[in-house]
Design an enzyme around this catalytic site. Structure first.
Site, PDB file in Angstrom:
ATOM      1  N   GLY A   1     -22.637   1.774 -37.837  1.00 54.36           N
ATOM      2  CA  GLY A   1     -21.646   2.133 -38.864  1.00 54.36           C
ATOM      3  C   GLY A   1     -20.366   1.337 -38.681  1.00 54.36           C
ATOM      4  O   GLY A   1     -19.825   0.757 -39.638  1.00 54.36           O
ATOM      5  N   HIS A   2     -19.884   1.261 -37.444  1.00 53.57           N
ATOM      6  CA  HIS A   2     -18.676   0.477 -37.168  1.00 53.57           C
ATOM      7  C   HIS A   2     -18.916  -1.007 -37.470  1.00 53.57           C
ATOM      8  O   HIS A   2     -18.064  -1.673 -38.050  1.00 53.57           O
ATOM      9  CB  HIS A   2     -18.285   0.609 -35.694  1.00 53.57           C
ATOM     10  CG  HIS A   2     -17.901   1.986 -35.256  1.00 53.57           C
ATOM     11  ND1 HIS A   2     -18.671   2.732 -34.398  1.00 53.57           N
ATOM     12  CD2 HIS A   2     -16.826   2.761 -35.543  1.00 53.57           C
ATOM     13  CE1 HIS A   2     -18.082   3.892 -34.167  1.00 53.57           C
ATOM     14  NE2 HIS A   2     -16.964   3.947 -34.851  1.00 53.57           N
TER      15      HIS A   2
ATOM     16  N   MET B   1     -24.621   8.180 -38.627  1.00 56.61           N
ATOM     17  CA  MET B   1     -24.256   7.683 -37.289  1.00 56.61           C
ATOM     18  C   MET B   1     -22.863   8.167 -36.925  1.00 56.61           C
ATOM     19  O   MET B   1     -21.974   8.229 -37.772  1.00 56.61           O
ATOM     20  CB  MET B   1     -24.294   6.158 -37.272  1.00 56.61           C
ATOM     21  CG  MET B   1     -25.699   5.633 -37.326  1.00 56.61           C
ATOM     22  SD  MET B   1     -25.740   3.887 -36.948  1.00 56.61           S
ATOM     23  CE  MET B   1     -27.486   3.596 -37.183  1.00 56.61           C
TER      24      MET B   1
HETATM   25  P1  AMP Z   1     -14.307   6.445 -35.292  1.00 53.62           P
HETATM   26  O1  AMP Z   1     -14.546   5.426 -34.219  1.00 53.62           O
HETATM   27  O2  AMP Z   1     -15.308   7.553 -35.302  1.00 53.62           O
HETATM   28  O3  AMP Z   1     -12.879   6.906 -35.346  1.00 53.62           O
HETATM   29  O4  AMP Z   1     -14.550   5.702 -36.658  1.00 53.62           O
HETATM   30  C1  AMP Z   1     -13.949   4.479 -36.961  1.00 53.62           C
HETATM   31  C2  AMP Z   1     -14.304   4.094 -38.378  1.00 53.62           C
HETATM   32  O5  AMP Z   1     -15.718   4.005 -38.503  1.00 53.62           O
HETATM   33  C3  AMP Z   1     -13.852   5.143 -39.409  1.00 53.62           C
HETATM   34  O6  AMP Z   1     -13.356   4.459 -40.557  1.00 53.62           O
HETATM   35  C4  AMP Z   1     -15.122   5.882 -39.704  1.00 53.62           C
HETATM   36  O7  AMP Z   1     -15.142   6.462 -40.986  1.00 53.62           O
HETATM   37  C5  AMP Z   1     -16.138   4.767 -39.600  1.00 53.62           C
HETATM   38  N1  AMP Z   1     -17.494   5.305 -39.379  1.00 53.62           N
HETATM   39  C6  AMP Z   1     -17.879   6.180 -38.430  1.00 53.62           C
HETATM   40  N2  AMP Z   1     -19.190   6.476 -38.562  1.00 53.62           N
HETATM   41  C7  AMP Z   1     -19.634   5.764 -39.630  1.00 53.62           C
HETATM   42  C8  AMP Z   1     -20.899   5.642 -40.287  1.00 53.62           C
HETATM   43  N3  AMP Z   1     -21.978   6.321 -39.893  1.00 53.62           N
HETATM   44  N4  AMP Z   1     -20.990   4.817 -41.353  1.00 53.62           N
HETATM   45  C9  AMP Z   1     -19.901   4.128 -41.784  1.00 53.62           C
HETATM   46  N5  AMP Z   1     -18.680   4.202 -41.211  1.00 53.62           N
HETATM   47  C10 AMP Z   1     -18.551   5.004 -40.152  1.00 53.62           C
END
Ligand code: AMP
Length: 304
Positions: free
Chosen positions: A36-37, A184
């Protein structure tokens, strides 16, 4: 890929890139990266000449009883993934660099952060908007990419950027899922094998609601009932909320007329997971498809 750890060096690098006429794309994260990231980095690279990803586990956005201390970390693996994704800069500040002695300024987005996740996490979004505002001033991006997975966060950041006149384009990217439908998340690492199986109730709940809307159902209570039933039938799951809201204002809707957001938060054991999907009467598209349809490039990305 260059790794930068100080604010001063980050700003200096970005000033130099801007002076060369380069467009800077930015992806803020808390690390423990997954596909996702990586999809956000890919999206940023398409829209910019150089791409910066940050990794910072932001204490300000965790509540007192939340998982800050045990949040998963693996900086070596993250570095490798970002390098493979052809990121130009990894910005990796520590807590002292972000919040030096005397720090006392915060950014609050008001109404749209009160509901949904704001109910059980009352200080969370202030932590998010504060750190993102700071990161914007450090990285100085032209465009920043956020996942629709954290839909309320995306809406709050758009609101902040509009209200405070940040000259930054905000892109919302589709949710990336595991093959069986689980969205994810770095927090999926907390799940035991039975919990990992139970966690499928989120995407299954979204699917049940989608199918109902596809058959012509417009009543929010019935649509929510279908999603809630699947979650409450799962013994390892405890529903935090299931809500059907307007994707721009995040206010509850009672009847589905135009695209609506179905948002879920569910505790699986000690792990709180979120997921969401846009439902519309015309097309009950997967969120992966939202990127290709008007929702991402048109409505959802340009409203607010
Ligand atoms: P985090 O590391 O969880 O703070 O997320 C960082 C970025 O990745 C944020 O913009 C989240 O929305 C995005 N993100 C997390 N999980 C996913 C996913 N499964 N699909 C797309 N973007 C994601």
């Amino acid at each position: 890929m260059k790794t930068i750890t100080t604010v001063q060096q980050m700003q200096h690098w970005s000033d130099a890139a801007r002076a060369r006429g380069q467009r800077i794309g930015f992806v803020p994260t808390m690390g423990y990266l997954h596909a996702g990231h990586v999809s956000l980095v890919d999206e940023a690279r398409k829209r910019a000449d150089v791409t910066v990803a940050s990794i910072f586990v932001n204490p300000l956005q965790f509540g007192v009883n939340e998982d800050l201390a045990r949040y998963p970390r693996d900086i070596d693996r993250d570095t490798q993934l970002l390098r493979q994704a052809r990121t130009d800069v990894l910005f990796l500040p520590d807590v002292k660099e972000m919040y030096p002695e005397g720090f006392q300024t915060t950014v609050t987005v008001d109404r749209i952060t009160r509901g949904l996740c704001g109910l059980s996490r009352p200080t969370h979004f202030q932590g998010v908007t504060t750190v993102v505002a700071k990161l914007f001033n450090m990285v100085k991006p032209h465009v920043a990419v956020f996942g629709q997975k954290d839909f309320q966060q995306l809406v709050a950041i758009r609101r902040m950027v509009n209200d405070l006149n940040f000259d930054i384009e905000i892109i919302g990217a589709p949710i990336v899922r595991e093959a069986d439908g689980l969205a994810m998340s770095s927090r999926n690492a907390y799940l035991s094998a039975p919990e990992r199986h139970a966690a499928l109730c989120l995407s299954q709940g979204l699917r049940a609601a989608t199918e109902l809307v596809g058959r012509g159902e417009t009543d929010a209570l019935r649509i929510l009932g279908a999603a809630r039933r699947i979650i409450t039938d799962e013994p390892l799951a405890r529903l935090d909320y299931a809500a059907l809201v307007d994707p721009d204002t995040l206010e509850d809707v009672t009847t589905v007329r135009s695209p609506v957001l179905l948002a879920l938060a569910v505790h699986i054991g000690k792990t709180r997971l979120i997921d969401n999907r846009i439902l519309s009467r015309e097309s009950t598209v997967e969120s992966r498809e939202q990127g290709k349809s008007g929702i991402r490039n048109g409505t959802l990305n340009s409203r607010l």
